[in-house]
Structures are given as structure tokens and as C-alpha cells.
Design an enzyme around this catalytic site. Sequence first.
Site, PDB file in Angstrom:
ATOM      1  N   GLY A   9      40.016  34.420  43.090  1.00 11.51           N
ATOM      2  CA  GLY A   9      40.875  35.588  42.891  1.00 11.51           C
ATOM      3  C   GLY A   9      41.964  35.682  43.937  1.00 11.51           C
ATOM      4  O   GLY A   9      42.268  36.770  44.442  1.00 11.51           O
ATOM      5  N   ASP A  58      39.085  29.495  35.039  1.00 15.18           N
ATOM      6  CA  ASP A  58      38.529  30.795  34.660  1.00 15.18           C
ATOM      7  C   ASP A  58      37.067  30.817  35.096  1.00 15.18           C
ATOM      8  O   ASP A  58      36.285  29.965  34.647  1.00 15.18           O
ATOM      9  CB  ASP A  58      38.661  30.956  33.131  1.00 15.18           C
ATOM     10  CG  ASP A  58      38.276  32.352  32.656  1.00 15.18           C
ATOM     11  OD1 ASP A  58      37.394  32.985  33.279  1.00 15.18           O
ATOM     12  OD2 ASP A  58      38.866  32.799  31.651  1.00 15.18           O
ATOM     13  N   TYR A 151      31.047  48.662  34.893  1.00 10.04           N
ATOM     14  CA  TYR A 151      31.650  48.118  36.131  1.00 10.04           C
ATOM     15  C   TYR A 151      30.692  48.358  37.293  1.00 10.04           C
ATOM     16  O   TYR A 151      30.430  47.445  38.092  1.00 10.04           O
ATOM     17  CB  TYR A 151      33.022  48.758  36.406  1.00 10.04           C
ATOM     18  CG  TYR A 151      33.613  48.250  37.715  1.00 10.04           C
ATOM     19  CD1 TYR A 151      34.019  46.921  37.837  1.00 10.04           C
ATOM     20  CD2 TYR A 151      33.725  49.073  38.831  1.00 10.04           C
ATOM     21  CE1 TYR A 151      34.532  46.425  39.047  1.00 10.04           C
ATOM     22  CE2 TYR A 151      34.233  48.594  40.038  1.00 10.04           C
ATOM     23  CZ  TYR A 151      34.626  47.271  40.134  1.00 10.04           C
ATOM     24  OH  TYR A 151      35.115  46.783  41.332  1.00 10.04           O
ATOM     25  N   GLY A 182      36.004  50.678  49.051  1.00 10.13           N
ATOM     26  CA  GLY A 182      36.308  51.798  48.158  1.00 10.13           C
ATOM     27  C   GLY A 182      37.664  51.546  47.523  1.00 10.13           C
ATOM     28  O   GLY A 182      37.999  50.414  47.187  1.00 10.13           O
ATOM     29  N   VAL A 184      41.186  50.542  46.872  1.00 10.73           N
ATOM     30  CA  VAL A 184      42.194  49.658  47.467  1.00 10.73           C
ATOM     31  C   VAL A 184      43.333  49.539  46.449  1.00 10.73           C
ATOM     32  O   VAL A 184      43.079  49.219  45.283  1.00 10.73           O
ATOM     33  CB  VAL A 184      41.634  48.237  47.732  1.00 10.73           C
ATOM     34  CG1 VAL A 184      42.626  47.412  48.548  1.00 10.73           C
ATOM     35  CG2 VAL A 184      40.271  48.275  48.403  1.00 10.73           C
ATOM     36  N   THR A 186      45.719  47.734  44.520  1.00  6.87           N
ATOM     37  CA  THR A 186      46.001  46.340  44.110  1.00  6.87           C
ATOM     38  C   THR A 186      46.357  46.386  42.616  1.00  6.87           C
ATOM     39  O   THR A 186      46.636  47.460  42.085  1.00  6.87           O
ATOM     40  CB  THR A 186      44.748  45.457  44.291  1.00  6.87           C
ATOM     41  OG1 THR A 186      43.730  45.965  43.410  1.00  6.87           O
ATOM     42  CG2 THR A 186      44.228  45.458  45.726  1.00  6.87           C
TER      43      THR A 186
HETATM   44  P1  NDP Z   1      43.324  42.257  41.569  1.00  8.04           P
HETATM   45  O1  NDP Z   1      43.375  42.577  40.120  1.00  8.04           O
HETATM   46  O2  NDP Z   1      44.563  42.458  42.371  1.00  8.04           O
HETATM   47  O3  NDP Z   1      42.789  40.768  41.789  1.00  8.04           O
HETATM   48  C1  NDP Z   1      41.757  40.242  41.004  1.00  8.04           C
HETATM   49  C2  NDP Z   1      41.713  38.747  41.196  1.00  8.04           C
HETATM   50  O4  NDP Z   1      40.609  38.206  40.433  1.00  8.04           O
HETATM   51  C3  NDP Z   1      42.979  38.046  40.711  1.00  8.04           C
HETATM   52  O5  NDP Z   1      43.372  37.074  41.637  1.00  8.04           O
HETATM   53  C4  NDP Z   1      42.542  37.407  39.414  1.00  8.04           C
HETATM   54  O6  NDP Z   1      43.240  36.187  39.210  1.00  8.04           O
HETATM   55  C5  NDP Z   1      41.068  37.103  39.675  1.00  8.04           C
HETATM   56  N1  NDP Z   1      40.347  36.979  38.414  1.00  8.04           N
HETATM   57  C6  NDP Z   1      40.142  37.966  37.514  1.00  8.04           C
HETATM   58  N2  NDP Z   1      39.515  37.483  36.432  1.00  8.04           N
HETATM   59  C7  NDP Z   1      39.332  36.149  36.645  1.00  8.04           C
HETATM   60  C8  NDP Z   1      38.769  35.096  35.902  1.00  8.04           C
HETATM   61  N3  NDP Z   1      38.257  35.308  34.684  1.00  8.04           N
HETATM   62  N4  NDP Z   1      38.747  33.847  36.422  1.00  8.04           N
HETATM   63  C9  NDP Z   1      39.274  33.624  37.653  1.00  8.04           C
HETATM   64  N5  NDP Z   1      39.813  34.569  38.419  1.00  8.04           N
HETATM   65  C10 NDP Z   1      39.852  35.824  37.915  1.00  8.04           C
HETATM   66  O7  NDP Z   1      42.156  43.172  42.150  1.00  8.04           O
HETATM   67  P2  NDP Z   1      41.504  43.315  43.609  1.00  8.04           P
HETATM   68  O8  NDP Z   1      42.165  42.473  44.589  1.00  8.04           O
HETATM   69  O9  NDP Z   1      41.417  44.762  43.861  1.00  8.04           O
HETATM   70  O10 NDP Z   1      40.028  42.803  43.292  1.00  8.04           O
HETATM   71  C11 NDP Z   1      39.385  41.777  44.022  1.00  8.04           C
HETATM   72  C12 NDP Z   1      37.895  42.105  44.094  1.00  8.04           C
HETATM   73  O11 NDP Z   1      37.711  43.313  44.834  1.00  8.04           O
HETATM   74  C13 NDP Z   1      37.234  42.329  42.744  1.00  8.04           C
HETATM   75  O12 NDP Z   1      35.954  41.734  42.757  1.00  8.04           O
HETATM   76  C14 NDP Z   1      37.101  43.855  42.673  1.00  8.04           C
HETATM   77  O13 NDP Z   1      36.043  44.253  41.853  1.00  8.04           O
HETATM   78  C15 NDP Z   1      36.851  44.165  44.125  1.00  8.04           C
HETATM   79  N6  NDP Z   1      37.110  45.530  44.533  1.00  8.04           N
HETATM   80  C16 NDP Z   1      38.344  46.097  44.347  1.00  8.04           C
HETATM   81  C17 NDP Z   1      38.569  47.405  44.762  1.00  8.04           C
HETATM   82  C18 NDP Z   1      39.844  48.114  44.535  1.00  8.04           C
HETATM   83  O14 NDP Z   1      39.865  49.355  44.599  1.00  8.04           O
HETATM   84  N7  NDP Z   1      40.942  47.423  44.273  1.00  8.04           N
HETATM   85  C19 NDP Z   1      37.517  48.145  45.450  1.00  8.04           C
HETATM   86  C20 NDP Z   1      36.262  47.472  45.551  1.00  8.04           C
HETATM   87  C21 NDP Z   1      36.088  46.202  45.138  1.00  8.04           C
HETATM   88  P3  NDP Z   1      43.841  35.692  37.806  1.00  8.04           P
HETATM   89  O15 NDP Z   1      44.093  36.897  36.973  1.00  8.04           O
HETATM   90  O16 NDP Z   1      45.062  34.925  38.192  1.00  8.04           O
HETATM   91  O17 NDP Z   1      42.771  34.817  37.247  1.00  8.04           O
HETATM   92  C1  8X3 Z   2      36.778  49.435  42.958  1.00 13.34           C
HETATM   93  C2  8X3 Z   2      36.586  50.803  43.507  1.00 13.34           C
HETATM   94  O1  8X3 Z   2      36.020  53.202  42.858  1.00 13.34           O
HETATM   95  O2  8X3 Z   2      37.697  52.062  41.544  1.00 13.34           O
HETATM   96  O3  8X3 Z   2      35.586  48.734  42.944  1.00 13.34           O
HETATM   97  O4  8X3 Z   2      35.367  51.466  41.334  1.00 13.34           O
HETATM   98  S1  8X3 Z   2      36.410  51.930  42.238  1.00 13.34           S
END
Ligand code: NDP
Ligand code: 8X3
Length: 250
Positions: A9, A58, A151, A182, A184, A186
Site C-alpha cells: 500500500g 493485488d 471493516y 485513529g 488519519v 488520506t
Molecule cells: P489509502 O487509501 O491512502 O491507502 C491504501 C493503500 O492500500 C494504497 O496504497 C492502495 O494501493 C493499497 N491497496 C488497497 N487495496 C489493495 C489491493 N487490493 N492490493 C494491493 N494494494 C492495495 O489509505 P491509508 O493510507 O489511510 O490506509 C493504509 C492502512 O491504514 C490501511 O490498512 C487502513 O485500514 C489503515 N488505517 C487507516 C486509517 C485512516 O484513518 N486513514 C486509520 C487506521 C488504519 P493501490 O490502490 O494502488 O493498490
Molecule cells: C480507520 C479509522 O475510525 O475511520 O481505520 O475506522 S476509522
Amino acid sequence: MNKTALITGATSGIGKATAIELAKENFNLILCGRRKSRLEDLKTQLSKFTSVHILSFDVRNKNEVQDAITSLPEKFQQIDILINNAGNAHGLDAIQNGNIDDWDAMIDINVKGLLYVSKQIIPQMVKRGNGHIINIGSTAGKEVYPNGNVYCASKHAVDAINQGMRIDLNGTGVKVGGINPGLVETEFSEVRFKGDSQKAAKVYQGFEPLKPEDIADIIRFVITRPYHVNIADLMVMCTAQASSTIVDKK
Ligand code: NDP
Ligand code: 8X3
């Protein structure tokens, strides 16, 4: 010798910020994601600092995962740090209204994808007697919030897998730790709301959320502790957030 970190990711958000942070610290990087052009751009940007290899696959497809990781050139074959970060949410609906395709996506990416990648990398770490796995969970893996059902279940599974890995790998020299952020800001909410950027932006309005760089900084800290120190489980929220449902919005 510089250590090599594989980040899933890495095309956006937390994974991309972590790639940038670790490049500055001279980690060799294997950057993964489906969007190849983004990986290529990041490689161009970071190659000034360190060696970068990109893998576009993927995580849902176990053959693609296996082919990608077994295709690594010799220089990148030893993976010292695995950052299991790829993941996302699809939809925010009451369980009775949930979309089965959304459920499949979250379980397949956040849970099964994490396992497929780990399966390819854990054996080499065990054989060498060292390695470090960071599993990116969520506060949603520690508590359940309204309409978060599947989720939250997927992130509770990540929490359980993180604990299970640590238990089973005890004595092998491989460290395992979870980081549970929590809110973030993005592309997370854009994906959750299927491209509705207005709805996504609203999630982060009225308070100062975490930035992906805040989590990247913590990941750098966690992976640069001395060998005998393992940060096993971290919850990180912005100051305005007290729980999944309590956020001080002005
Ligand atoms: P983004 O959507 O910005 O990034 C998600 C990343 O995951 C992308 O690089 C995407 O790459 C990759 N990804 C998604 N699906 C696939 C797939 N099928 N195969 C390969 N790669 C995949 O979100 P975040 O940076 O916020 O999320 C990163 C992690 O942090 C996740 O696990 C999320 O659950 C977790 N998280 C996020 C929070 C938030 O509030 N943002 C809080 C807590 C946890 P691509 O699409 O190019 O494949
Ligand atoms: C991402 C944080 O609270 O949107 O894991 O589920 S929340």
C-alpha cells in the site's frame, strides 16, 4: 549493510509517507501497490536517497503475490522489515443494508491479503533468525463503531493475527508489532465513500486529524529500536479524538 523494508500500500497515504520517511533513513525499499504509475513516480522521487524496487500486484490474488515476491532481484531478496499496510474500508452501512461485494473486498484485502503477503516473507525471516513485521491495524480493531461492522471485524482480525504472529514467532528472532491509528487524513474515506470526495472531506472537518506523516514517523521509530525492544501494540489518535465515536469537532 542497509536494511530492506517491504511496504504494501505504498501508492498513497500512510504507506507512501512511510516510504518517503524510510528512504531518508537509507532503508532499501520494496514498494507495493496496484497503481503502477504511482509506484514508478515514487521510485523516481526516492531513488535519490536509496535503492528502490517496485512490485505491482493485488494482495487479493495469492498467485500474483507469490509471483511478485519470488521475482525479486537478488539485491532485494532479503526482506528485513515487512510493513503490512495495504487496506481500506468499503462503505459505511448498517449490517442489514451492507453490500456483499464491499464485505468481500474488506475481508479479502485487509485480512487475506495481509496473510498472503506474510506467508511469502515469514519463512525467510525464520530461517535467518531475524526480521520485523509491522501490522497496520486500526482503532477499529480495538472497538466497534456504528455502521463499521465488517471493516471493524477485518481490523479486529488484524489485531488477532498480530498477536498470533507474535506468539508463534516467539523464539525465532522475528519481532512482530501492531500500530493502530485513529483518524488519519488520506484517501481512506474517498475509497470508503466510493469517490465521493465531499463526503470524504467532511470526515476530517472541524478538528485536526492525524497526517500520514505522523504514522510514518512512528513506524520509523518502532523499526529503529534496539533488537531487544519490541513495541508490540500501539494505539495512536489525534488529540481531538478520544474513541471511534468521540471526536471534539468545533
Ligand atoms: P489509502 O487509501 O491512502 O491507502 C491504501 C493503500 O492500500 C494504497 O496504497 C492502495 O494501493 C493499497 N491497496 C488497497 N487495496 C489493495 C489491493 N487490493 N492490493 C494491493 N494494494 C492495495 O489509505 P491509508 O493510507 O489511510 O490506509 C493504509 C492502512 O491504514 C490501511 O490498512 C487502513 O485500514 C489503515 N488505517 C487507516 C486509517 C485512516 O484513518 N486513514 C486509520 C487506521 C488504519 P493501490 O490502490 O494502488 O493498490
Ligand atoms: C480507520 C479509522 O475510525 O475511520 O481505520 O475506522 S476509522
